[in-house]
Design a protein around this motif. Sequence first.
Motif, PDB file in Angstrom:
ATOM      1  N   SER A 156       1.079  -0.608   0.169  1.00 19.83           N
ATOM      2  CA  SER A 156      -0.118  -0.007  -0.351  1.00 19.83           C
ATOM      3  C   SER A 156       1.323   1.477   0.052  1.00 19.83           C
ATOM      4  O   SER A 156       1.770   1.367   0.563  1.00 19.83           O
ATOM      5  N   SER A 157       0.832   2.284  -0.756  1.00 16.32           N
ATOM      6  CA  SER A 157       1.681   3.316  -0.928  1.00 16.32           C
ATOM      7  C   SER A 157       0.780   4.738  -1.263  1.00 16.32           C
ATOM      8  O   SER A 157       0.176   4.363  -1.381  1.00 16.32           O
ATOM      9  N   THR A 158       1.521   6.235  -0.294  1.00 14.68           N
ATOM     10  CA  THR A 158       1.438   7.186  -1.119  1.00 14.68           C
ATOM     11  C   THR A 158       2.275   7.523  -2.346  1.00 14.68           C
ATOM     12  O   THR A 158       1.665   8.459  -2.540  1.00 14.68           O
ATOM     13  N   GLY A 159       2.987   6.706  -3.308  1.00 15.60           N
ATOM     14  CA  GLY A 159       3.088   7.289  -4.412  1.00 15.60           C
ATOM     15  C   GLY A 159       4.849   7.013  -4.749  1.00 15.60           C
ATOM     16  O   GLY A 159       4.808   5.809  -5.044  1.00 15.60           O
ATOM     17  N   ASN A 160       5.596   7.397  -3.519  1.00 20.06           N
ATOM     18  CA  ASN A 160       7.048   6.401  -3.666  1.00 20.06           C
ATOM     19  C   ASN A 160       7.536   5.358  -3.894  1.00 20.06           C
ATOM     20  O   ASN A 160       7.792   4.489  -4.970  1.00 20.06           O
ATOM     21  N   LEU A 184      -3.511  10.500  -6.058  1.00 21.15           N
ATOM     22  CA  LEU A 184      -2.350  10.718  -6.385  1.00 21.15           C
ATOM     23  C   LEU A 184      -1.700  11.662  -7.187  1.00 21.15           C
ATOM     24  O   LEU A 184      -2.041  12.113  -8.255  1.00 21.15           O
ATOM     25  N   GLU A 185      -0.019  12.376  -6.734  1.00 19.60           N
ATOM     26  CA  GLU A 185       0.600  13.389  -7.926  1.00 19.60           C
ATOM     27  C   GLU A 185       0.846  11.922  -9.372  1.00 19.60           C
ATOM     28  O   GLU A 185       0.878  11.391  -9.473  1.00 19.60           O
ATOM     29  N   GLN A 186      -0.106  13.198 -10.584  1.00 20.50           N
ATOM     30  CA  GLN A 186       0.501  12.203 -11.394  1.00 20.50           C
ATOM     31  C   GLN A 186       1.816  11.537 -11.712  1.00 20.50           C
ATOM     32  O   GLN A 186       2.125  10.433 -12.215  1.00 20.50           O
ATOM     33  N   GLY A 187       2.513  12.382 -11.577  1.00 16.14           N
ATOM     34  CA  GLY A 187       3.889  11.785 -11.573  1.00 16.14           C
ATOM     35  C   GLY A 187       4.495  10.378 -10.811  1.00 16.14           C
ATOM     36  O   GLY A 187       4.543  10.092 -10.982  1.00 16.14           O
ATOM     37  N   LYS A 188       3.823  10.225  -9.704  1.00 14.08           N
ATOM     38  CA  LYS A 188       3.807   9.299  -8.923  1.00 14.08           C
ATOM     39  C   LYS A 188       3.037   8.021  -9.566  1.00 14.08           C
ATOM     40  O   LYS A 188       3.503   7.253  -9.668  1.00 14.08           O
ATOM     41  N   VAL A 189       2.369   8.632 -10.310  1.00 13.10           N
ATOM     42  CA  VAL A 189       0.984   7.281 -10.379  1.00 13.10           C
ATOM     43  C   VAL A 189       2.119   6.625 -12.333  1.00 13.10           C
ATOM     44  O   VAL A 189       2.129   5.722 -12.160  1.00 13.10           O
ATOM     45  N   VAL A 190       2.164   8.262 -13.117  1.00 14.87           N
ATOM     46  CA  VAL A 190       2.611   7.132 -13.974  1.00 14.87           C
ATOM     47  C   VAL A 190       4.372   6.529 -13.723  1.00 14.87           C
ATOM     48  O   VAL A 190       4.878   5.407 -14.339  1.00 14.87           O
ATOM     49  N   TYR A 206      -4.763   6.806   2.080  1.00 11.85           N
ATOM     50  CA  TYR A 206      -3.914   5.694   2.444  1.00 11.85           C
ATOM     51  C   TYR A 206      -4.126   5.024   3.082  1.00 11.85           C
ATOM     52  O   TYR A 206      -4.140   3.932   3.335  1.00 11.85           O
ATOM     53  N   ASP A 207      -5.146   5.267   4.207  1.00 11.62           N
ATOM     54  CA  ASP A 207      -5.850   4.485   5.440  1.00 11.62           C
ATOM     55  C   ASP A 207      -6.251   3.213   4.662  1.00 11.62           C
ATOM     56  O   ASP A 207      -6.128   2.019   5.131  1.00 11.62           O
ATOM     57  N   ASP A 208      -6.928   3.798   4.250  1.00 14.96           N
ATOM     58  CA  ASP A 208      -8.063   2.471   3.731  1.00 14.96           C
ATOM     59  C   ASP A 208      -7.244   1.369   2.481  1.00 14.96           C
ATOM     60  O   ASP A 208      -7.626   0.715   2.477  1.00 14.96           O
ATOM     61  N   ILE A 322      -1.069  18.921   0.551  1.00 19.88           N
ATOM     62  CA  ILE A 322      -0.425  18.581  -0.139  1.00 19.88           C
ATOM     63  C   ILE A 322       1.110  17.784  -0.612  1.00 19.88           C
ATOM     64  O   ILE A 322       1.075  17.275  -1.687  1.00 19.88           O
ATOM     65  N   ALA A 323       1.297  16.920   0.606  1.00 18.71           N
ATOM     66  CA  ALA A 323       2.350  16.339   0.772  1.00 18.71           C
ATOM     67  C   ALA A 323       1.843  15.502   1.028  1.00 18.71           C
ATOM     68  O   ALA A 323       1.515  14.757   2.576  1.00 18.71           O
ATOM     69  N   LYS A 324       1.293  14.829   0.008  1.00 22.84           N
ATOM     70  CA  LYS A 324       0.616  12.751   0.186  1.00 22.84           C
ATOM     71  C   LYS A 324       1.931  12.500   0.090  1.00 22.84           C
ATOM     72  O   LYS A 324       1.333  11.014   1.048  1.00 22.84           O
ATOM     73  N   SER A 325       3.062  12.259   0.131  1.00 19.93           N
ATOM     74  CA  SER A 325       3.404  11.181   0.521  1.00 19.93           C
ATOM     75  C   SER A 325       4.107  10.943   2.120  1.00 19.93           C
ATOM     76  O   SER A 325       4.182  10.299   2.245  1.00 19.93           O
TER      77      SER A 325
END
Length: 435
Positions: A156-160, A184-190, A206-208, A322-325
Amino acid sequence: MAVQTVSSSTPEPASTGADQVSLGPAVSLSCRECGERVPLGPSFACTACFGPLEVAYDLPVGDPEALQKRIESGPSSIWRYAPLLPVPEDVADKPNLNPGLTKLVKADNLARELGVTGSLYVKDDSGNPTHSFKDRVVAIAVEAARAFGFTTLSCSSTGNLAGAVGAAAARAGLRSCVFIPHDLEQGKVVMAAVYGGELVGIEGTYDDVNRFCSELIGDPIGEGWGFVNVNLRPYYAEGSKTLAYEICEQLGWRLPDQIVVPIASGSQLTKIDKGLRELIALGLVEDRPYKIFGAQAEGCSPVSQAYKNGHDVVRPVRPDTIAKSLAIGNPADGPYVLDIARRTGGAVEDVDDARVVEAIKLLARTEGIFAETAGGVTVGVTKKLIDDGLLDPSLETVVLNTGDGLKTLDAVAPTTGPTAIIRPNLDSFREAGLA
């Protein structure tokens, strides 16, 4: 809260699980709360008290000079510290991304801006293979997955972490299937999708996502799956110790006075402290006081709020930042972060999103380091701690940047762009006031 970190001989109980798997100096799993020992395996919670499990070791005590030489002659990656990690001896010869040994930048320009008179360093982990510190923890988890016979790597991830798992699995020849919040931010998704594994967006926080993964582990569908931050979490978390190891080695084998660490689950901060204590116990650094500070975004600051209110329990929140990570509203290691901050004389603080953006730009303008939003949180909190008199500007301080700003462009894009747009001639250049 007992934490077993160093032993001069293989500890009891007699069955440690080391005869089933080979993970270097790791001999068992130990409950952080009650000290119960269980064999090495894909477990993360103590069956006696439900406390978190972590790796216990038989580390090479007794000859720090020989150990130091062995480390310094090792690979230019985290595998130079293999004698201190739950990995097989031949780990450097296996297909992996070889993360670590990132730059420790002497940040004199930033120091002047912040009013720091002592030495200030930025540990810049954006130089890792997928441009975040998550490559460290995943590299350790991959070795555990191999040892336990898993064929699918998940998280499970917030992106990185999603990107790090996708890349590491591709390199190791494993299947990957990772789960992220849908927004999530598009850059992290890609970046997570490009490695060819399965990427699943889940409607919720993220907790879900994390709760869903816990359900999947208990279902036959999840058989053969190694979830790096759930059933492989004790091993995965040990990768953060390598940040402590590197910082001390890069400082000439000594402890910094102060470290500022971003908080998501809180595991990175707790393992950095564990790594520092291990280096002291092994005689690789002089035993002296150090302070650890935690940094959160105001829109997801349950640990900071608990610290400020003098609480020992961290109350979950719904993230809005905005600090999604760092947007983990129910941080698993939150109570341990509070313990460490108080024990070392540090603190836990938070900053709002506007200050996060300001700090990203400040670090870029002063040191040429483009940090993602988590780095903006850490630099912003460092400034706030100095302004409030909680962090001593005369002491040697290390600030962590855990990821690359190219992953979170949306945070700075609205207020960042060309200084001017001109016609292709000198008159236009002069009219713009640029001459």
